[in-house]
Design a protein around this motif. Sequence first.
Motif, PDB file in Angstrom:
ATOM      1  N   SER A   1      -5.127 -34.776 -10.644  1.00  0.00           N
ATOM      2  CA  SER A   1      -5.028 -34.911  -9.197  1.00  0.00           C
ATOM      3  C   SER A   1      -4.269 -36.175  -8.802  1.00  0.00           C
ATOM      4  O   SER A   1      -3.450 -36.165  -7.876  1.00  0.00           O
ATOM      5  CB  SER A   1      -6.431 -34.937  -8.583  1.00  0.00           C
ATOM      6  OG  SER A   1      -6.375 -35.170  -7.199  1.00  0.00           O
TER       7      SER A   1
ATOM      8  N   VAL B   1      -7.463 -26.774  -8.999  1.00  0.00           N
ATOM      9  CA  VAL B   1      -8.628 -25.975  -8.599  1.00  0.00           C
ATOM     10  C   VAL B   1      -9.225 -25.266  -9.813  1.00  0.00           C
ATOM     11  O   VAL B   1     -10.453 -25.192  -9.969  1.00  0.00           O
ATOM     12  CB  VAL B   1      -8.234 -24.948  -7.516  1.00  0.00           C
ATOM     13  CG1 VAL B   1      -9.400 -24.002  -7.220  1.00  0.00           C
ATOM     14  CG2 VAL B   1      -7.807 -25.665  -6.242  1.00  0.00           C
TER      15      VAL B   1
ATOM     16  N   LYS C   1       1.342 -35.173  -8.294  1.00  0.00           N
ATOM     17  CA  LYS C   1       2.288 -35.224  -7.175  1.00  0.00           C
ATOM     18  C   LYS C   1       3.501 -36.081  -7.512  1.00  0.00           C
ATOM     19  O   LYS C   1       4.624 -35.794  -7.095  1.00  0.00           O
ATOM     20  CB  LYS C   1       1.585 -35.760  -5.931  1.00  0.00           C
ATOM     21  CG  LYS C   1       0.574 -34.787  -5.340  1.00  0.00           C
ATOM     22  CD  LYS C   1      -0.043 -35.340  -4.067  1.00  0.00           C
ATOM     23  CE  LYS C   1      -1.046 -34.353  -3.478  1.00  0.00           C
ATOM     24  NZ  LYS C   1      -1.680 -34.874  -2.238  1.00  0.00           N
TER      25      LYS C   1
ATOM     26  N   PHE D   1       0.347 -20.692  -3.221  1.00  0.00           N
ATOM     27  CA  PHE D   1      -0.196 -22.049  -3.190  1.00  0.00           C
ATOM     28  C   PHE D   1       0.524 -23.025  -4.121  1.00  0.00           C
ATOM     29  O   PHE D   1       0.356 -24.233  -3.991  1.00  0.00           O
ATOM     30  CB  PHE D   1      -1.686 -22.025  -3.543  1.00  0.00           C
ATOM     31  CG  PHE D   1      -2.525 -21.244  -2.569  1.00  0.00           C
ATOM     32  CD1 PHE D   1      -2.795 -21.749  -1.309  1.00  0.00           C
ATOM     33  CD2 PHE D   1      -3.032 -20.004  -2.906  1.00  0.00           C
ATOM     34  CE1 PHE D   1      -3.565 -21.035  -0.403  1.00  0.00           C
ATOM     35  CE2 PHE D   1      -3.801 -19.274  -2.015  1.00  0.00           C
ATOM     36  CZ  PHE D   1      -4.063 -19.791  -0.755  1.00  0.00           C
TER      37      PHE D   1
ATOM     38  N   SER E   1       0.796 -26.426  -9.253  1.00  0.00           N
ATOM     39  CA  SER E   1       0.028 -27.670  -9.401  1.00  0.00           C
ATOM     40  C   SER E   1      -1.330 -27.589  -8.714  1.00  0.00           C
ATOM     41  O   SER E   1      -2.354 -28.028  -9.254  1.00  0.00           O
ATOM     42  CB  SER E   1       0.820 -28.852  -8.837  1.00  0.00           C
ATOM     43  OG  SER E   1       1.974 -29.091  -9.607  1.00  0.00           O
ATOM     44  N   ARG E   2      -1.344 -27.017  -7.526  1.00  0.00           N
ATOM     45  CA  ARG E   2      -2.607 -26.905  -6.790  1.00  0.00           C
ATOM     46  C   ARG E   2      -3.584 -25.977  -7.512  1.00  0.00           C
ATOM     47  O   ARG E   2      -4.789 -26.263  -7.601  1.00  0.00           O
ATOM     48  CB  ARG E   2      -2.338 -26.385  -5.378  1.00  0.00           C
ATOM     49  CG  ARG E   2      -3.552 -26.416  -4.469  1.00  0.00           C
ATOM     50  CD  ARG E   2      -3.188 -25.985  -3.062  1.00  0.00           C
ATOM     51  NE  ARG E   2      -2.223 -26.899  -2.467  1.00  0.00           N
ATOM     52  CZ  ARG E   2      -1.675 -26.710  -1.268  1.00  0.00           C
ATOM     53  NH1 ARG E   2      -1.986 -25.640  -0.556  1.00  0.00           N
ATOM     54  NH2 ARG E   2      -0.813 -27.582  -0.792  1.00  0.00           N
TER      55      ARG E   2
END
Length: 388
Positions: free
Chosen positions: A380, A280, A384, A272, A275-276
């Motif tokens: 979040s 989470v 990116k 995954f 960063s993701r």
Amino acid sequence: MSFREILATPGIKPVLFTLWMAAFGFGVILPILPFYTLSLGAKPAELGLLTATFAFMSLVFSPLMGKLSDNIGRKKVAMFGTACFVVGYLVFAFADSLFLAFLARAIEGVGAAAIYPACVSLLSDLTTEKQRGKAMSLMGMVFSLGFIIGPAAGGLISAISVKDVFIFSALLSLANFVSINFQVQEPKEKEESTDIIGKEAGFLAHLTSPLLLLFMAAFMTSFMIGGIDSTLALYTSEKMGFSTPQVGLIFTYIGLLIMTMMLVSGELINRFGESRLILVGLILSGAGFFLLVFTHDWISILIPLAVFVAGNTMTFPSISSLLTKKVTAKRGTVLGLFSSFESLGMFAGPILGGFLYGIKHEYAFIGMAIVIWGYAIVFSLMSKKKLK
């Protein structure tokens, strides 16, 4: 790349053993530290300050130790850190005042500032980018093993004598010192992908680089650990009537959960992305804190702690893995700064947790959850763009 193949890499096992012994020595005093310091006259808020003293000294000395590990070698810095733990535990063992307890924690904080950047730099130097996620998961696993065995051992030894717990920890750290001296070899740094901030960037450049987002994530990870370490023992004792051995079992349960999650975190990183998982993990960690408000017995506390640990074990190895991929040269310096942010979190978490706990027990967990969720929103929105 399997865990077995990474463990077969020359030099990996001694470094992991060093981290395990450091974690065990730290974990063994967790069940008795709050009660021991309260017996010296500390109040709940002062207990938070005692935990924060450890973090503050680590905060101050981590950049220096990271830079030293680049200049004089990882091994020497790791040995110095272990020696600090030997001295700190002995001071604790014979402390008869709150001042000596604070002095002991300060010395141990300097030791932590030396051990972490030196050992993580060693792991980074000895592995490739493809191995890095699982290497950081292995690091988390050995830490969790220390916390599985350490608190349980501390609870059992304290039944004989509290002083014996600190003497035992000092002897263990001394054995660790000898182990580093004879087993750890100094590797050469590897240069891999393009450095996100440039090889010769200075201290301020690191603070203003995209890495700041990872540094703040490290702050949050330690912020929540510091918050739970400074309040959980008192909370379970005062609200649920847990004895010292039972508190030790709670920390052992946390260690078992960490161990289980770390078995899969490397695969999760590869599947995954870091960063993701960081995002989470922050959300789940905050949820774990919030759910602690509704606990009242053995059964009800198990699920919130599981949620908290799941989030924390997603976040920590993901941050370490991504950071070591983004930085190629002078890793010790960057990891020292990274460790400073972790220490700042360990400093702020106990202070906020202790302060809110003194007002009302449940406020500590609600306050921690709000702070963590707040940063999850920031991460979040910015990750990116900043961490491509």
